[in-house]
Design an enzyme around this catalytic site. Structure first.
Site, PDB file in Angstrom:
ATOM      1  N   GLY A 113     -11.901  13.649  19.353  1.00 44.76           N
ATOM      2  CA  GLY A 113     -12.890  13.653  20.442  1.00 44.76           C
ATOM      3  C   GLY A 113     -13.949  12.577  20.313  1.00 44.76           C
ATOM      4  O   GLY A 113     -15.137  12.828  20.565  1.00 44.76           O
ATOM      5  N   ALA A 114     -13.538  11.368  19.950  1.00 41.53           N
ATOM      6  CA  ALA A 114     -14.516  10.286  19.766  1.00 41.53           C
ATOM      7  C   ALA A 114     -15.123   9.844  21.090  1.00 41.53           C
ATOM      8  O   ALA A 114     -14.463   9.850  22.117  1.00 41.53           O
ATOM      9  CB  ALA A 114     -13.833   9.097  19.101  1.00 41.53           C
ATOM     10  N   GLY A 142       0.835  -1.207   0.000  1.00 39.76           N
ATOM     11  CA  GLY A 142       0.000   0.000   0.000  1.00 39.76           C
ATOM     12  C   GLY A 142       0.869   1.256   0.000  1.00 39.76           C
ATOM     13  O   GLY A 142       1.804   1.351   0.789  1.00 39.76           O
ATOM     14  N   GLY A 188       3.983  -6.631   4.330  1.00 41.63           N
ATOM     15  CA  GLY A 188       4.064  -7.534   3.169  1.00 41.63           C
ATOM     16  C   GLY A 188       5.399  -7.380   2.455  1.00 41.63           C
ATOM     17  O   GLY A 188       6.047  -8.360   2.061  1.00 41.63           O
ATOM     18  N   ARG A 194      13.410  10.136  -2.771  1.00 43.43           N
ATOM     19  CA  ARG A 194      14.310  11.272  -3.034  1.00 43.43           C
ATOM     20  C   ARG A 194      15.536  11.215  -2.125  1.00 43.43           C
ATOM     21  O   ARG A 194      16.677  11.406  -2.575  1.00 43.43           O
ATOM     22  CB  ARG A 194      13.531  12.574  -2.806  1.00 43.43           C
ATOM     23  CG  ARG A 194      14.369  13.852  -2.807  1.00 43.43           C
ATOM     24  CD  ARG A 194      13.431  15.012  -2.514  1.00 43.43           C
ATOM     25  NE  ARG A 194      14.090  16.292  -2.448  1.00 43.43           N
ATOM     26  CZ  ARG A 194      14.557  16.828  -1.318  1.00 43.43           C
ATOM     27  NH1 ARG A 194      14.481  16.141  -0.184  1.00 43.43           N
ATOM     28  NH2 ARG A 194      15.121  18.026  -1.348  1.00 43.43           N
ATOM     29  N   ARG A 218       1.204  -5.325  -5.200  1.00 44.04           N
ATOM     30  CA  ARG A 218       1.331  -6.458  -4.284  1.00 44.04           C
ATOM     31  C   ARG A 218       1.552  -7.664  -5.199  1.00 44.04           C
ATOM     32  O   ARG A 218       0.635  -8.094  -5.886  1.00 44.04           O
ATOM     33  CB  ARG A 218       0.060  -6.620  -3.442  1.00 44.04           C
ATOM     34  CG  ARG A 218      -0.302  -5.388  -2.588  1.00 44.04           C
ATOM     35  CD  ARG A 218      -1.428  -5.706  -1.627  1.00 44.04           C
ATOM     36  NE  ARG A 218      -2.089  -4.519  -1.089  1.00 44.04           N
ATOM     37  CZ  ARG A 218      -1.716  -3.869   0.015  1.00 44.04           C
ATOM     38  NH1 ARG A 218      -0.659  -4.249   0.678  1.00 44.04           N
ATOM     39  NH2 ARG A 218      -2.397  -2.822   0.435  1.00 44.04           N
ATOM     40  N   VAL A 272      16.860   8.632  -0.678  1.00 46.73           N
ATOM     41  CA  VAL A 272      17.741   7.513  -1.050  1.00 46.73           C
ATOM     42  C   VAL A 272      18.566   7.902  -2.286  1.00 46.73           C
ATOM     43  O   VAL A 272      19.795   7.749  -2.310  1.00 46.73           O
ATOM     44  CB  VAL A 272      16.913   6.229  -1.324  1.00 46.73           C
ATOM     45  CG1 VAL A 272      17.767   5.148  -1.971  1.00 46.73           C
ATOM     46  CG2 VAL A 272      16.288   5.712  -0.026  1.00 46.73           C
ATOM     47  N   HIS A 312      -9.726   4.961   1.125  1.00 48.24           N
ATOM     48  CA  HIS A 312      -8.414   5.269   0.548  1.00 48.24           C
ATOM     49  C   HIS A 312      -8.044   6.735   0.540  1.00 48.24           C
ATOM     50  O   HIS A 312      -6.901   7.063   0.213  1.00 48.24           O
ATOM     51  CB  HIS A 312      -8.336   4.686  -0.865  1.00 48.24           C
ATOM     52  CG  HIS A 312      -8.150   3.198  -0.852  1.00 48.24           C
ATOM     53  ND1 HIS A 312      -9.200   2.333  -0.628  1.00 48.24           N
ATOM     54  CD2 HIS A 312      -7.046   2.427  -0.980  1.00 48.24           C
ATOM     55  CE1 HIS A 312      -8.749   1.088  -0.647  1.00 48.24           C
ATOM     56  NE2 HIS A 312      -7.455   1.116  -0.850  1.00 48.24           N
TER      57      HIS A 312
HETATM   58  O1  F6P Z   1      -1.567  -1.408   4.719  1.00 45.14           O
HETATM   59  C1  F6P Z   1      -2.103  -0.172   4.360  1.00 45.14           C
HETATM   60  C2  F6P Z   1      -3.578  -0.283   4.097  1.00 45.14           C
HETATM   61  O2  F6P Z   1      -4.058   0.977   3.706  1.00 45.14           O
HETATM   62  C3  F6P Z   1      -4.417  -0.850   5.239  1.00 45.14           C
HETATM   63  O3  F6P Z   1      -4.729   0.092   6.233  1.00 45.14           O
HETATM   64  C4  F6P Z   1      -5.624  -1.340   4.498  1.00 45.14           C
HETATM   65  O4  F6P Z   1      -6.274  -2.341   5.229  1.00 45.14           O
HETATM   66  C5  F6P Z   1      -5.019  -1.881   3.216  1.00 45.14           C
HETATM   67  O5  F6P Z   1      -3.808  -1.192   3.026  1.00 45.14           O
HETATM   68  C6  F6P Z   1      -5.884  -1.719   1.994  1.00 45.14           C
HETATM   69  O6  F6P Z   1      -5.228  -2.306   0.924  1.00 45.14           O
HETATM   70  P1  F6P Z   1      -5.653  -2.107  -0.607  1.00 45.14           P
HETATM   71  O7  F6P Z   1      -5.285  -0.719  -1.006  1.00 45.14           O
HETATM   72  O8  F6P Z   1      -4.873  -3.119  -1.346  1.00 45.14           O
HETATM   73  O9  F6P Z   1      -7.127  -2.299  -0.656  1.00 45.14           O
END
Ligand code: F6P
Length: 327
Positions: A190-191, A15, A108, A25, A76, A27, A257
């Site tokens: 503030g949940a 992700g 991963g 940058r 991935r 690196v 996302h």
């Molecule tokens: O590992 C980062 C992450 O954003 C997690 O918080 C989330 O569960 C997962 O990736 C979502 O993955 P993908 O973008 O492959 O749906």
């Protein structure tokens, strides 16, 4: 592979996380500074297998520091999980004379790198880049600060409308196995309650907290739920509460996302810059098979074996604070 490191391959995998570009940058520029050649490997392990590899000099990484996402793209890779895939990747590295790797990614990416390192001993360093902040061996991973700020900004906005209508909102944030974004966005936003995968809160416990809010005439209620909650995601919890009581006017927002994008905060840019420099200086100083981390503000290196697969525990203090302040 020769012992002297001359050519370094850098890639991002898994992700994406805001701040990955700042790390790329750092690196590439550190390589230029120390007179090493840097190569960008596209699409993580997928690009390594395909030989999608190109030089990355100091100028090639200009103007990316402030950008979200990753200019090297990410993936991935299923093929890299197979011995055949890893063999192809190794052959490509040899073909390009790459003699060290810097991987930027989360668990991963780490698992893949560790396996590859065990099989082929290519000098390797991991830079932890994931919004989940779930890697042991570092207090912070790149992208976590930005993602949490994004979640807090969203929660603030939801609070405005929740208060106007006296509504109960379930707000789902990312974190399949980690409650870091949830707990800290919950405190900062503030949940009334925070539901995270690491905690053994039951649905009854949650319902009790909401009921107490009702008794003390709490006008709006925000419950932050980590994606990986063990007692159900935001939609499930909302449904269960509605089944038990008609008192609440309930809405659900899944942030999804949008937490992965956006310009990195200053914190993530500085963290990524420090980690990128530390990765190259580490390689030059013989660090190998290690993850770069920051602990109590200092840069540290932890061997793969000591940190791989270990969950970064949520500190008890954060959990305690979230509870006290939700009264
Ligand atoms: O590992 C980062 C992450 O954003 C997690 O918080 C989330 O569960 C997962 O990736 C979502 O993955 P993908 O973008 O492959 O749906």
């Amino acid at each position: 592979m020769s012992n002297k490191i001359l050519k370094v391959g850098v890639f991002t995998s898994g992700g994406d996380a805001p701040g990955m570009n700042a790390a790329i940058r750092a690196v590439a520029r550190s390589c230029a500074y120390y007179k090493l050649e840097c190569f960008g490997i596209m699409r993580g392990y997928e690009g390594m297998i395909d030989g999608d590899i190109a030089p990355l000099d100091a100028r090639a990484v200009g103007n990316i520091l402030q950008r979200g996402g990753t200019v090297l793209k990410s993936a991935r890779s299923k093929e890299f999980r197979t011995p055949e895939g890893r063999k192809k990747a190794y052959d490509q590295l040899k073909r390009h004379n790459i003699d060290a790797l810097v991987a930027i990614g989360g668990d991963g990416t780490f698992t893949g790198l560790h396996k590859f390192y065990e099989e082929y001993q290519v000098p390797s360093i991991l830079i932890p880049g994931t919004i989940d902040n779930d890697l042991s061996g570092t207090d912070y991973t790149i992208g976590y600060d930005t993602a949490t700020n994004t979640a807090v900004e969203a929660i603030d906005k939801i609070r405005d409308t929740a208060l106007s209508h006296n509504r109960l909102f379930f707000i789902e944030v990312m974190g399949r196995h980690s409650g870091y974004i949830a707990i800290h966005a919950g405190i900062a936003g503030g949940a009334a309650s925070v539901v995270i995968p690491e905690e053994t809160m039951s649905f009854d416990d949650l319902y009790k907290i909401l009921g107490e809010g009702q008794d003390t005439e709490k006008k709006s209620n925000l419950v932050v739920v980590a994606e990986g909650s063990k007692i159900g995601d935001a939609h499930t919890l909302a449904k269960k509460v509605a089944e038990r009581s008609s008192y609440f006017d309930i809405k659900v927002t899944v942030l999804g996302h949008l937490q992965r994008g956006g310009s990195p905060t200053y914190f993530d840019r500085v963290l990524a810059s420090r980690m990128g420099v530390a990765a190259i200086e580490g390689l030059l100083n013989g660090e190998n098979g290690v993850m770069v981390g920051v602990k109590n503000h200092d840069m540290v290196y932890s061997s793969f074996e000591t940190v791989i697969g270990k969950h970064h525990e949520i500190d008890a203090e954060s959990m305690r604070i979230a509870k006290i302040l939700s009264i």
